[in-house]
Design an enzyme around this catalytic site. Structure first.
Site, mmCIF file in Angstrom:
data_model
loop_
_atom_site.group_PDB
_atom_site.id
_atom_site.type_symbol
_atom_site.label_atom_id
_atom_site.label_comp_id
_atom_site.label_asym_id
_atom_site.label_seq_id
_atom_site.Cartn_x
_atom_site.Cartn_y
_atom_site.Cartn_z
ATOM 1 C CG HIS A 106 -2.001 1.195 1.292
ATOM 2 N ND1 HIS A 106 -3.178 0.995 1.942
ATOM 3 C CD2 HIS A 106 -1.781 2.328 0.741
ATOM 4 C CE1 HIS A 106 -3.837 2.179 1.762
ATOM 5 N NE2 HIS A 106 -2.971 2.939 0.897
ATOM 6 C CG HIS A 161 -7.448 -4.124 9.041
ATOM 7 N ND1 HIS A 161 -7.033 -3.230 8.147
ATOM 8 C CD2 HIS A 161 -7.506 -3.737 10.180
ATOM 9 C CE1 HIS A 161 -6.465 -2.184 8.792
ATOM 10 N NE2 HIS A 161 -7.025 -2.462 10.121
ATOM 11 C CD GLU A 213 -4.004 -2.597 0.656
ATOM 12 O OE1 GLU A 213 -3.637 -2.336 1.909
ATOM 13 O OE2 GLU A 213 -4.587 -3.724 0.454
#
Length: 248
Positions: A44, A198, A76
């Site tokens: 990310h 997550h 992402e």
């Protein structure tokens, strides 16, 4: 098919960035993860480059292309023009779009698929036109999945933070699993694939995979990196792969 594991390298990069030194090496740890059975690598790249740096992306792309051509690169982030330019250069197999503010420490909510419909449709179409699979970060809200599918995305990634937060409360964990399960059911009914990510761990993955047997992929960084400090990266990846239902 067993749920695939994508190893998020952000925490490795964040540790590296504490010093002006090249270790721990993002690519070296990524190599170990792929050798141990991970299906892919996730990053990310945030605008402030506080963990993954923009210059890491071509190195990871090269690692996969030259040593692990069957693996996948998942990038992402929030689709700013700068992010989309990074994606075009890195050619990831999958792009996961998240509705993050640049100041957020981590992703903590999914898209409002109704309010952002026009914006997402345009971005999704552009990314798919360049050959990427597109996944959209989603809260565990079954009623929102028809709007998600209308954007043209290929998958949703279920935000599992609230589930991860129930690590010391089995009753609450069971409720969160059902919320995630019902959302996955709704997504699959629309033809979308389902990812999740997550605060997933070796302990909480098996119940999630049991409730969502068609879960395509999980992206895991913090918990996996924490375990790697204790067990080593290779053994940690093997443990997470087993928790995903792979192997014995």
């Amino acid at each position: 098919m067993p749920t695939e594991l994508s190893v998020n390298l952000n925490a490795v990069a964040m540790l590296r960035n504490r010093r002006d030194l090249p270790w721990p090496s993002v690519t070296a740890l990524g190599r170990i993860a792929l050798q141990a059975g991970a299906h892919g690598l996730t990053v990310h790249p945030r605008p402030d480059q506080r963990h993954i740096r923009f210059c890491d992306l071509p190195d990871i792309r090269r690692l996969i292309d030259t040593e692990f051509p069957g693996a996948e690169f998942n990038i992402e982030g929030y689709p700013t023009p700068e992010f989309l330019e990074l994606v075009r250069a890195a050619r990831p197999e999958q792009v996961t779009l998240v509705p993050d503010d640049p100041s957020q420490p981590t992703s903590d909510h999914g898209w409002d698929f109704v309010a952002e419909a026009a914006f997402l449709k345009s971005i999704v179409a552009g990314l798919k036109g360049e050959g990427a699979r597109v996944s959209l970060f989603a809260d565990p809200e079954p009623d929102a999945l028809a709007a998600a599918a209308a954007t043209g995305c290929d998958r949703v990634e279920l935000y599992t933070g609230p589930y991860g937060a129930t690590h010391d409360d089995p009753d609450a964990a069971a409720l969160e699993i059902e919320r995630l399960g019902h959302t996955a059911d709704a997504a699959l009914a629309t033809g979308l694939g389902v990812n999740a990510g997550h605060d997933l761990t070796v302990a909480n993955l098996p119940p999630l995979v049991a409730r969502i047997p068609d879960l395509a992929e999980v992206s895991i960084g913090h918990g996996l990196t924490a375990d790697a400090l204790e067990f080593g990266m290779a053994e940690t990846v093997r443990r997470f792969c087993r928790a995903c239902g792979q192997g014995g």
